[in-house]
Design a protein around this motif. Structure first.
Motif, short mmCIF file in Angstrom:
data_model
loop_
_atom_site.label_atom_id
_atom_site.label_comp_id
_atom_site.label_asym_id
_atom_site.label_seq_id
_atom_site.Cartn_x
_atom_site.Cartn_y
_atom_site.Cartn_z
N LEU A 83 -5.75 -0.87 -7.58
CA LEU A 83 -5.28 -1.83 -6.92
C LEU A 83 -4.06 -1.44 -6.10
O LEU A 83 -3.46 -0.38 -6.33
CB LEU A 83 -4.62 -2.89 -8.04
CG LEU A 83 -5.53 -3.42 -8.97
CD1 LEU A 83 -4.84 -4.23 -9.66
CD2 LEU A 83 -6.65 -4.36 -8.25
N ILE A 84 -3.96 -2.09 -4.90
CA ILE A 84 -2.73 -1.93 -4.00
C ILE A 84 -2.10 -3.40 -4.21
O ILE A 84 -2.54 -4.16 -4.08
CB ILE A 84 -3.16 -1.43 -2.66
CG1 ILE A 84 -2.15 -0.76 -1.80
CG2 ILE A 84 -4.17 -2.14 -2.00
CD1 ILE A 84 -2.44 -0.09 -0.53
N ALA A 85 -0.71 -3.09 -3.89
CA ALA A 85 0.14 -4.43 -4.01
C ALA A 85 1.07 -4.44 -3.00
O ALA A 85 1.60 -3.33 -2.66
CB ALA A 85 0.55 -4.66 -5.43
N ASP A 86 1.66 -5.60 -2.82
CA ASP A 86 2.96 -5.59 -2.34
C ASP A 86 3.14 -5.15 -0.82
O ASP A 86 2.47 -5.09 0.05
CB ASP A 86 4.07 -5.63 -3.17
CG ASP A 86 3.96 -6.50 -4.22
OD1 ASP A 86 3.49 -7.55 -4.14
OD2 ASP A 86 4.29 -6.05 -5.34
N ASP A 87 4.17 -4.38 -0.64
CA ASP A 87 4.63 -3.51 0.59
C ASP A 87 3.50 -2.48 0.80
O ASP A 87 3.19 -2.48 2.13
CB ASP A 87 5.89 -2.94 0.61
CG ASP A 87 7.08 -3.80 0.91
OD1 ASP A 87 6.75 -4.91 1.49
OD2 ASP A 87 8.20 -3.28 0.78
N ALA A 88 3.17 -1.84 -0.14
CA ALA A 88 1.80 -0.81 0.16
C ALA A 88 0.68 -1.68 0.93
O ALA A 88 0.07 -1.04 1.78
CB ALA A 88 1.40 -0.06 -0.96
N LEU A 89 0.27 -2.69 0.27
CA LEU A 89 -0.79 -3.44 0.75
C LEU A 89 -0.27 -3.92 2.40
O LEU A 89 -1.30 -3.85 3.23
CB LEU A 89 -0.89 -4.76 -0.13
CG LEU A 89 -1.91 -5.84 0.32
CD1 LEU A 89 -3.30 -4.97 0.55
CD2 LEU A 89 -2.13 -6.59 -0.84
N ARG A 90 0.57 -4.40 2.17
CA ARG A 90 1.15 -5.06 3.72
C ARG A 90 1.10 -3.97 4.67
O ARG A 90 0.34 -4.23 6.13
CB ARG A 90 2.71 -5.54 3.81
CG ARG A 90 3.19 -6.10 5.19
CD ARG A 90 4.59 -6.28 4.82
NE ARG A 90 5.69 -5.03 4.46
CZ ARG A 90 6.01 -4.35 5.16
NH1 ARG A 90 5.70 -4.20 6.57
NH2 ARG A 90 6.83 -3.26 4.99
N ILE A 91 1.60 -2.84 4.59
CA ILE A 91 1.52 -1.48 5.59
C ILE A 91 0.15 -1.17 5.61
O ILE A 91 -0.03 -0.79 6.82
CB ILE A 91 2.26 -0.59 4.74
CG1 ILE A 91 3.84 -0.95 4.95
CG2 ILE A 91 2.36 0.79 5.80
CD1 ILE A 91 4.71 -0.07 4.23
#
Length: 88
Positions: A23-31
């Protein structure tokens, strides 16, 4: 002109998986999805224009996506830009 090879999503997926797990989440996902700001990402979520499935977990903060979905989307974006029939 340089010749670029089509990129397989599994290459990107492995790199993302090694860094974030499944899973990837939050800022890492946004970037990873190319949103420059948190507000831009939040607006895309509100408008339902995020290009991959995003989900939440009960009793947990944040938005999540599967690394596999992110990798597939990134590879498709990159490869479509190499297609001579692709209109920019």
């Amino acid at each position: 002109m340089q010749n670029y090879l089509m990129l397989d999503a599994t290459t990107i997926e492995k790199e993302l998986f090694d860094r974030y797990g499944p899973l990837i989440a939050d800022d890492a996902l946004r970037i990873a999805l190319g949103y420059k700001t948190t507000d831009a990402f939040r607006q895309a979520l509100t408008r339902k224009t995020v290009p991959i499935p995003i989900f939440t977990f009960p009793n947990r903060r944040g938005k999540y996506a599967l690394v596999k979905d992110v990798a597939t989307w990134l590879a498709n974006q990159r490869n479509s830009s190499l297609d001579p029939n692709h209109n920019h």
